[in-house]
Design a protein around this motif. Structure first.
Motif, short mmCIF file in Angstrom:
data_model
loop_
_atom_site.label_atom_id
_atom_site.label_comp_id
_atom_site.label_asym_id
_atom_site.label_seq_id
_atom_site.Cartn_x
_atom_site.Cartn_y
_atom_site.Cartn_z
N HIS A 1 0.84 -1.21 0.00
CA HIS A 1 0.00 0.00 0.00
C HIS A 1 0.87 1.25 0.00
CE1 HIS A 1 -3.03 2.84 1.68
NE2 HIS A 1 -3.74 2.23 0.73
N LEU A 2 1.94 1.24 0.78
CA LEU A 2 2.84 2.40 0.84
C LEU A 2 3.48 2.64 -0.53
CD1 LEU A 2 3.59 4.22 3.19
CD2 LEU A 2 5.71 2.89 3.46
N LEU A 3 3.95 1.57 -1.15
CA LEU A 3 4.60 1.71 -2.47
C LEU A 3 3.59 2.20 -3.49
CD1 LEU A 3 6.75 -1.56 -2.51
CD2 LEU A 3 7.56 0.81 -2.28
N HIS A 4 2.32 1.80 -3.30
CA HIS A 4 1.29 2.18 -4.26
C HIS A 4 1.06 3.68 -4.29
CE1 HIS A 4 -1.12 -0.08 -7.00
NE2 HIS A 4 -2.11 0.79 -6.86
N LEU A 5 1.38 4.35 -3.19
CA LEU A 5 1.21 5.81 -3.13
C LEU A 5 2.15 6.52 -4.10
CD1 LEU A 5 0.77 6.29 0.74
CD2 LEU A 5 -1.01 6.19 -1.04
N TYR A 6 3.22 5.81 -4.52
CA TYR A 6 4.14 6.42 -5.51
C TYR A 6 3.44 6.65 -6.84
CZ TYR A 6 8.20 6.08 -2.52
OH TYR A 6 9.09 6.27 -1.49
N ALA A 7 2.27 6.03 -7.00
CA ALA A 7 1.53 6.24 -8.25
C ALA A 7 1.19 7.72 -8.42
CB ALA A 7 0.26 5.39 -8.23
N TYR A 8 0.87 8.38 -7.30
CA TYR A 8 0.54 9.81 -7.40
C TYR A 8 1.77 10.59 -7.84
CZ TYR A 8 -3.75 8.64 -4.89
OH TYR A 8 -4.96 8.09 -4.53
N LEU A 9 2.92 10.22 -7.28
CA LEU A 9 4.17 10.90 -7.67
C LEU A 9 4.43 10.67 -9.15
CD1 LEU A 9 6.77 12.38 -6.60
CD2 LEU A 9 7.82 10.09 -6.47
N GLY A 10 4.27 9.42 -9.56
CA GLY A 10 4.50 9.06 -10.97
C GLY A 10 3.61 9.89 -11.89
N ALA A 11 2.33 10.00 -11.52
CA ALA A 11 1.39 10.77 -12.37
C ALA A 11 1.79 12.24 -12.40
CB ALA A 11 -0.02 10.60 -11.83
N GLY A 12 2.10 12.77 -11.23
CA GLY A 12 2.44 14.20 -11.13
C GLY A 12 3.68 14.55 -11.93
N LEU A 13 4.66 13.66 -11.91
CA LEU A 13 5.94 13.95 -12.61
C LEU A 13 5.78 13.88 -14.12
CD1 LEU A 13 8.48 12.04 -10.31
CD2 LEU A 13 8.28 14.52 -10.63
N ALA A 14 4.68 13.33 -14.60
CA ALA A 14 4.46 13.25 -16.07
C ALA A 14 3.99 14.60 -16.62
CB ALA A 14 3.43 12.17 -16.37
N LEU A 15 3.35 15.40 -15.76
CA LEU A 15 2.72 16.64 -16.25
C LEU A 15 3.70 17.62 -16.90
CD1 LEU A 15 0.25 18.43 -16.61
CD2 LEU A 15 0.57 19.25 -14.24
N PRO A 16 4.85 17.94 -16.25
CA PRO A 16 5.73 18.97 -16.86
C PRO A 16 6.08 18.69 -18.32
CG PRO A 16 6.46 18.45 -14.65
CD PRO A 16 5.38 17.48 -14.96
N HIS A 17 6.43 17.45 -18.67
CA HIS A 17 6.85 17.22 -20.07
C HIS A 17 5.66 17.33 -21.01
CE1 HIS A 17 5.24 13.14 -20.41
NE2 HIS A 17 5.70 13.06 -21.63
#
Ligand SMILES: Cc1cc2nc3c(=O)[nH]c(=O)nc-3n(C[C@H](O)[C@H](O)[C@H](O)COP(=O)(O)OP(=O)(O)OC[C@H]3O[C@@H](n4cnc5c(N)ncnc54)[C@H](O)[C@@H]3O)c2cc1C
Length: 474
Positions: A181-197
């Motif tokens: 569950h903790l690792l799954h929270l990285y999904a939000y980070l992953g999504a957020g980091l896609a926005l700038p490019h």
């Protein structure tokens, strides 16, 4: 007959009329609109890709790679944002689908979005390398170091790879739920980091007012949904109701089984929008492990003063609950779940539960409105039935018909215990519930058992729309 402490005079909900429940129709409309919004979004980005020359570029190898890379990136982004909305506990979605069904959709959309994202990275880089496969790794490095936002996007991709790999069955089996569950929270980070490019190189977001509104609309909807329903609302309810543990009671159970009921009370409990059968994700502020939320269903109808949960003590979450002291504060998320009066369409109900899955059905047996004889509860248990005394009282007081089926399952392909004889699953169910098609079936228990009962009920002529189920494993 004196009432057992948990069987209090709770005002059952309003009896539905004979027409199918309007809430059931509303939920159906939500599912339709939700699916339509997703498909329309996918069609719209594909239309923009075609309108931007995406199809015509497929005649040239190099252009075809970048063009397909763009399209897979666009579709992957829509699905990724849909992912965030799906798991944001948006009430209309939650009530229309239920969390276990949302979790299943989330899994399919998640893997599809991920595979398309990987295709996007490979195709775009290969295309930029003039379709020269050997030059592609070098191009990947060049894009990473020279193109704005790509380094962040790479980091986001790594975070999503981590999330997806740890969500694969082989990894889930080897990972503690809390770690996963903790690792799954990285999904939000992953999504957020896609926005700038997408902003700096994608150009899609800025190509027209319509596209800018479309993409920012999805991004804002995703972020707002998480902040409102996963953060603000639980915080608001926790602070408003200030719930604390009032008592922890050991429940009678079979040899080797350990079950406890935990009672919570708080402020303004009569104004909490909770229904019998629903569940909460609870965090008990009792020291180590407090940050881990565990979902538990109400095991008694809410009475406007307190809530009761009954927990099978298996792992550290259960053990921590068994050791709770009165006065322990509780952080709450919820109520959630479709096992409530909401999807009900019929006057008569059939409540079927196995093992600790009986908890929400015990609450429904108290909270639902029904006339004597209109409600049947079937409890499947390996050893001693749970809440036997309370069900006796409900039977005497409300005319609930109770059927207890004890013993090991007679086989993986049967919902029945050994010892019931040669009768087949469907005939057994119809023998005990001859008017099955006139009832709503509320079902909860281990996945395999729930799956089998659902199959049997459909074979016995019960419409899918009258089956309301929940499983305790997501
Ligand atoms: C909607 C719902 C309602 C539930 N209601 C009840 C109930 O009324 N009574 C009851 O005894 N149990 C209930 N459960 C199951 C309960 O949440 C798990 O048994 C509990 O979280 C296990 O945690 P543990 O630390 O005790 O055991 P662990 O050994 O850590 O976990 C045992 C298994 O439980 C699952 N699990 C662990 N933590 C979580 C979590 N945070 N969220 C979801 N699953 C988890 C994992 O699949 C894990 O393999 C419910 C589960 C769901 C999804």
């Amino acid at each position: 007959m004196s009432l057992a402490p948990a069987v209090r005079r709770v005002q059952p909900d309003i009896l539905p009329t004979h027409v199918p429940g309007s809430r059931a129709r509303f939920d159906e409309a939500v599912r339709l609109v939700g699916m339509a919004a997703l498909w329309l979004s996918l069609l719209l980005v594909t239309y923009w890709w075609v309108a931007g020359g995406g199809l015509s570029e497929l005649t040239d190898a190099e252009q075809a790679l970048t063009s397909l890379g763009r399209e897979t990136g666009l579709v992957a982004s829509v699905l990724l944002l849909a992912q965030v909305v799906l798991m944001a506990r948006v009430p209309w979605l939650e009530q229309a689908y239920g969390q276990d069904r949302l979790a299943r959709i989330h899994r399919v959309v998640g893997f599809t979005s991920f595979n398309l994202m990987i295709a996007h990275v490979v195709l775009i880089t290969w295309g930029y390398a003039a379709a020269d496969l050997l030059a592609t790794p070098g191009m990947f490095w060049y894009l990473t170091t020279d193109y704005p936002g790509i380094l962040l996007a790479d980091a986001g991709t790594l975070a999503l790879i981590l999330v997806v790999v740890t969500s694969m069955k082989f990894a889930r089996r080897r990972t503690r739920y809390e770690t996963w569950h903790l690792l799954h929270l990285y999904a939000y980070l992953g999504a957020g980091l896609a926005l700038p490019h997408q902003l700096w190189t994608g150009q899609e977001l800025l190509a027209s007012t319509a596209r800018t509104v479309f993409w920012w609309g999805w991004w804002i909807a995703g972020a707002a949904a998480v902040l409102i329903w996963r953060v603000a609302l639980p915080l608001y309810r926790t602070l408003r109701h200030r719930m604390v543990v009032t008592s922890v009671v050991r429940e009678p159970a079979g040899p080797g089984e350990w079950l406890v009921s935990v009672y919570l009370a708080g402020r303004h409990m009569d104004r909490m929008p909770v229904q019998a059968g629903q569940f909460f994700s609870l965090r008990f502020l009792s020291g180590k492990g407090w940050s881990r939320a565990h979902p538990y269903s109400l095991s008694a109808a809410p009475d406007g003063h307190s809530l009761r949960f009954t927990v099978k003590v298996e792992g550290d979450g259960g053990r921590a609950i068994a050791a709770l002291r009165p006065g322990t504060k509780v952080l709450i998320e919820g109520p959630y779940g479709r096992l409530s009066a909401r999807p009900r369409t019929q006057r008569k109900v059939l409540l079927m539960g196995a093992g600790v899955g009986i908890t929400p059905l015990r609450a429904l047996a108290e909270g639902l409105a029904y006339a004597p004889g209109e409600a049947i509860l079937v409890q499947r248990c390996t050893q001693a039935p749970l809440f036997a005394r309370e069900l006796e009282v409900l039977s005497a007081e409300r005319g609930l018909q109770v059927l207890t089926l004890t013993g090991r399952r007679r086989g993986d392909d049967s919902w029945l215990p050994a010892g019931v004889g040669a009768v087949d699953d469907v005939s057994a169910l119809l023998a005990w519930v001859p008017d099955l098609p006139e009832r709503d079936l509320y079902l909860c228990g281990p996945d395999a058992w729930v799956g089998r009962v659902r199959e049997v009920a459909l074979q016995a002529g019960l419409p899918e729309s009258q089956i309301h189920l929940e499983t305790f494993r997501w």
